[in-house]
Design an enzyme around this catalytic site. Sequence first.
Site, PDB file in Angstrom:
ATOM      1  N   HIS A 160      31.618  -9.924 -28.653  1.00  0.00           N
ATOM      2  CA  HIS A 160      31.547 -10.699 -29.885  1.00  0.00           C
ATOM      3  C   HIS A 160      32.156 -12.093 -29.746  1.00  0.00           C
ATOM      4  O   HIS A 160      31.933 -12.946 -30.592  1.00  0.00           O
ATOM      5  CB  HIS A 160      32.208  -9.932 -31.040  1.00  0.00           C
ATOM      6  CG  HIS A 160      33.694  -9.813 -30.949  1.00  0.00           C
ATOM      7  ND1 HIS A 160      34.336  -8.656 -30.574  1.00  0.00           N
ATOM      8  CD2 HIS A 160      34.676 -10.706 -31.193  1.00  0.00           C
ATOM      9  CE1 HIS A 160      35.639  -8.842 -30.606  1.00  0.00           C
ATOM     10  NE2 HIS A 160      35.871 -10.078 -30.982  1.00  0.00           N
ATOM     11  N   ASP A 182      31.380  -3.562 -26.627  1.00  0.00           N
ATOM     12  CA  ASP A 182      31.904  -4.871 -27.006  1.00  0.00           C
ATOM     13  C   ASP A 182      32.581  -5.551 -25.819  1.00  0.00           C
ATOM     14  O   ASP A 182      33.641  -6.169 -25.967  1.00  0.00           O
ATOM     15  CB  ASP A 182      32.865  -4.769 -28.189  1.00  0.00           C
ATOM     16  CG  ASP A 182      33.176  -6.133 -28.799  1.00  0.00           C
ATOM     17  OD1 ASP A 182      32.359  -7.058 -28.614  1.00  0.00           O
ATOM     18  OD2 ASP A 182      34.230  -6.288 -29.436  1.00  0.00           O
ATOM     19  N   SER A 200      41.129 -11.776 -29.367  1.00  0.00           N
ATOM     20  CA  SER A 200      39.998 -10.984 -28.903  1.00  0.00           C
ATOM     21  C   SER A 200      39.616 -11.350 -27.477  1.00  0.00           C
ATOM     22  O   SER A 200      39.418 -12.518 -27.155  1.00  0.00           O
ATOM     23  CB  SER A 200      38.788 -11.205 -29.813  1.00  0.00           C
ATOM     24  OG  SER A 200      38.986 -10.592 -31.053  1.00  0.00           O
TER      25      SER A 200
END
Length: 512
Positions: free
Chosen positions: A128, A158, A256
Amino acid sequence: MKRFGLTLLTAFAGGAMALGVYKYAENKYDQGMSFEDKQKVYFANNRSAAPITSSAGTVDFTQAAAEATPAVVYIRTTYASKSGGDQDQFEQMFGQMFGQRMRPQGPQMASGSGVIISTDGYIVTNNHVVAKAEKIQITTNDHRQFEAKVIGTDPNTDLALIKINATNLPIVKLGNSDAVRVGEWVLAVGNPFKLTSTVTAGIVSAKGRSINIIGNNDEDDDNQNPFGPVRQQTPTLRKGIESFIQTDAAINPGNSGGALINTNGELIGINAAIASHTGSYEGYGFAIPINLAKKVLNDIKKYGSVKRGYMGIGFADLADPEQSQGIKTDKTNGLYVNSTVPGGGAEKAGILPGDIITKVEGNTVYESSDLQERVARLQPGDKINVTVLRNGTEKNFDVTLKEEAPVAKTAALSKSASELFNKLGASFAPISAAQKAKFHVSNGVVVTQVRTGGIFDDTEIPVGSVITSINRQPISSIDDMDKVITNLRNGRLIISGVYPNGGSFNNVFEVQ
């Protein structure tokens, strides 16, 4: 000799008498004992097991931080200019858990983190963080800047593998996430809020967490959640693989794709998400286990995509009350097999509907993530040992994983609803009140016929199944189906429903 025997017998008799008196006194005066006295008795008779060996090293974090920080990079991505309303809604829904989003005029930008895992420029990050980015700019810890290219991505975990043209780069040593223990110290290294090279400390709060953020959702539709909680159990379709390491080390937007390391400085996870009502740290961070990431990244580097095998089962998670509702068993852990794919690995191995999967490779299966992560590390053709409970007896099976079934394709967008219905290869009827009660649904249509060669036949949606929604729009009639099918905006159908045996499914069909 006789005297010795008599002495020994007397000793045994005395010991037995003493034990009997003790037990009598214990039973008689148990209710008069304090909780503290009871605990003393318990722990005196139940010695602790040997110390647990974890992946943690010393309690001093300075060496681990010094080793990992140089290999964590700042990622800045650029996207084509577009209206931000839907993206803003996305951020509000998920607390910006997918990275720090900025809204300047013109091209949109986002930021995140990555971890260098090879001296020649390979970097792991979250899918992402880089998905659909037109430009990916990497800033290393020593302030050098590079343009990165995407080698490959895996939305199901992911994860993404990107590369920069550089040599002799610092790297983080890959650890062993299986050895990680709840309660051990960990460090999160990343770039929250554009604060580069930030290190925070915490402990491992839990393992094997599934928080339902990765699934088969309509990623091309900005009105939908790209990683939303789609519960999928059918054997023929792709599903988000979640078995997160949960930590209370502070993780915020921008973390992230960054590193979760142990106090030996070893990479044990890739930080992926936070659970938050505000969009910032509230004590719940989640990282992808590095043992799962190793397989994904190696496949991407070697093949350009992930070679994933599947067992060929549909199941209900007994730990999930919603999924286990209606299943007649007193087991509260494990996976109830509600279907098997004809010719699939599980069926060929001898696993039957009604079996309860209790162990995988000798490890207890408490919930779906315990099985999914183990399977996700393997290739098609690999074998996995599965223990099932059948009629009160445990049985072991070696299941050979099969190649993942491809996503079914439909006709072109320009085709009419009638042509698309023909392509589905099925007939439908309104659902009755009795069927609603049986399947615990409030709406739907029943599959009354499945024709050979159609999509329903290919994906094994049988007669008697109930279609409850298409593209997340509730379906109660043929007219509802017609409206959804004639208003496709991105070339994808997501058909959700319930099998005749009660198992749920979400099938994704891409329209060309």
